[in-house]
Design a protein around this motif. Structure first.
Motif, PDB file in Angstrom:
ATOM      1  N   GLU A  23      48.140  45.735  38.095  1.00  0.00           N
ATOM      2  CA  GLU A  23      47.691  47.127  38.213  1.00  0.00           C
ATOM      3  C   GLU A  23      46.195  47.271  38.502  1.00  0.00           C
ATOM      4  O   GLU A  23      45.805  48.008  39.397  1.00  0.00           O
ATOM      5  N   GLY A  24      45.368  46.602  37.742  1.00  0.00           N
ATOM      6  CA  GLY A  24      43.919  46.768  37.890  1.00  0.00           C
ATOM      7  C   GLY A  24      43.358  46.229  39.191  1.00  0.00           C
ATOM      8  O   GLY A  24      42.240  46.568  39.571  1.00  0.00           O
ATOM      9  N   LEU A  25      44.106  45.376  39.882  1.00  0.00           N
ATOM     10  CA  LEU A  25      43.604  44.751  41.102  1.00  0.00           C
ATOM     11  C   LEU A  25      44.290  45.232  42.380  1.00  0.00           C
ATOM     12  O   LEU A  25      43.947  44.769  43.468  1.00  0.00           O
ATOM     13  N   LEU A  26      45.230  46.159  42.246  1.00  0.00           N
ATOM     14  CA  LEU A  26      46.003  46.575  43.421  1.00  0.00           C
ATOM     15  C   LEU A  26      45.127  47.025  44.589  1.00  0.00           C
ATOM     16  O   LEU A  26      45.377  46.659  45.732  1.00  0.00           O
ATOM     17  N   ASP A  27      44.118  47.819  44.334  1.00  0.00           N
ATOM     18  CA  ASP A  27      43.260  48.326  45.410  1.00  0.00           C
ATOM     19  C   ASP A  27      41.939  47.572  45.534  1.00  0.00           C
ATOM     20  O   ASP A  27      41.091  47.932  46.357  1.00  0.00           O
ATOM     21  N   THR A  28      41.759  46.536  44.721  1.00  0.00           N
ATOM     22  CA  THR A  28      40.497  45.794  44.729  1.00  0.00           C
ATOM     23  C   THR A  28      40.175  45.184  46.091  1.00  0.00           C
ATOM     24  O   THR A  28      39.025  45.285  46.548  1.00  0.00           O
ATOM     25  N   PRO A  29      41.111  44.576  46.802  1.00  0.00           N
ATOM     26  CA  PRO A  29      40.745  44.023  48.115  1.00  0.00           C
ATOM     27  C   PRO A  29      40.183  45.084  49.075  1.00  0.00           C
ATOM     28  O   PRO A  29      39.198  44.825  49.775  1.00  0.00           O
ATOM     29  N   LYS A  30      40.766  46.280  49.072  1.00  0.00           N
ATOM     30  CA  LYS A  30      40.247  47.350  49.944  1.00  0.00           C
ATOM     31  C   LYS A  30      38.874  47.814  49.473  1.00  0.00           C
ATOM     32  O   LYS A  30      37.969  48.048  50.281  1.00  0.00           O
ATOM     33  N   ARG A  31      38.729  47.994  48.141  1.00  0.00           N
ATOM     34  CA  ARG A  31      37.436  48.444  47.614  1.00  0.00           C
ATOM     35  C   ARG A  31      36.345  47.408  47.869  1.00  0.00           C
ATOM     36  O   ARG A  31      35.217  47.755  48.247  1.00  0.00           O
ATOM     37  N   ALA A  32      36.671  46.132  47.660  1.00  0.00           N
ATOM     38  CA  ALA A  32      35.685  45.066  47.879  1.00  0.00           C
ATOM     39  C   ALA A  32      35.292  44.995  49.349  1.00  0.00           C
ATOM     40  O   ALA A  32      34.110  44.821  49.680  1.00  0.00           O
ATOM     41  N   ALA A  33      36.268  45.139  50.240  1.00  0.00           N
ATOM     42  CA  ALA A  33      35.976  45.120  51.676  1.00  0.00           C
ATOM     43  C   ALA A  33      35.065  46.284  52.052  1.00  0.00           C
ATOM     44  O   ALA A  33      34.104  46.118  52.813  1.00  0.00           O
ATOM     45  N   LYS A  34      35.370  47.460  51.518  1.00  0.00           N
ATOM     46  CA  LYS A  34      34.554  48.644  51.805  1.00  0.00           C
ATOM     47  C   LYS A  34      33.128  48.452  51.268  1.00  0.00           C
ATOM     48  O   LYS A  34      32.142  48.796  51.934  1.00  0.00           O
TER      49      LYS A  34
END
Length: 187
Positions: A23-34
């Motif tokens: 749950e806590g990492l689901l959007d992390t790749p997109k956020r980190a890329a941004k």
């Protein structure tokens, strides 16, 4: 956003032993890329765009200093932040640069993968190119997370770099005045 960058961040999460589907990492790749795109947005800028014609006629031929311009950059060796401040000075020869443009020049070069030594020179040479000043001086003081969070883990170390061009290199008195005004001279 290029989809490859989030995919690479997902691979990094897997590589460090994390579950990118939790749950806590689901959007992390997109956020980190941004975030990485924002932190490296200096690549999308040119000196001409940043200055945007903000050179103004002036009879002033005395030193102009912009002190304590905060900067945030990423070490090109570890992709970890270094954070500090730049002091930029120039001696005008008929034209002065819009005040905010000095900070924008610092940001443009800081928002690229860097080493502090190169960053200092890039800022100095850009100000020289734009203003045709009689001299340009740049001092950067920064703390490097690659030295604080890993490796030798020295929390209080500060790296200082300087580049002196023209009158600042040729004249001890001019250089000394600059260093004294930014609080870096002990003489």
């Amino acid at each position: 956003m290029n989809q490859q960058l989030p995919d690479h961040y997902r691979d990094i999460l897997l590589g460090v032993g994390e579950d990118p589907d939790r749950e806590g990492l689901l959007d992390t790749p997109k956020r980190a890329a941004k975030a990485m795109q924002y932190l490296c947005n200096g690549y999308q800028k040119s000196l001409e765009e940043v200055v945007n014609g903000a050179l103004f006629a002036s009879d002033n031929d005395e030193m102009v200093i912009v002190k304590d311009v905060e900067l945030y950059s990423l070490c090109e060796h570890h992709l970890l932040p270094f954070i500090g401040k730049a002091h930029v000075a120039y001696i005008p020869t008929g034209k002065v640069l819009g005040l905010s443009k000095v900070a924008r020049i610092v940001d443009m070069y800081a928002r690229r993968l860097q080493i502090q030594e190169n960053l200092t020179r890039q800022i100095a040479e850009a100000v020289q190119q734009v203003t045709s000043a009689a001299g340009v001086a740049v001092v950067i003081e920064a703390k490097h997370m690659c030295m604080m969070m890993r490796g030798v883990e020295k929390q209080n170390s500060v790296m200082t770099t300087s580049v002196m061009l023209g009158a600042f290199r040729e004249s001890y008195n001019t250089r000394h005045e600059f260093l004294q005004l930014i609080g870096r001279s002990n003489q």
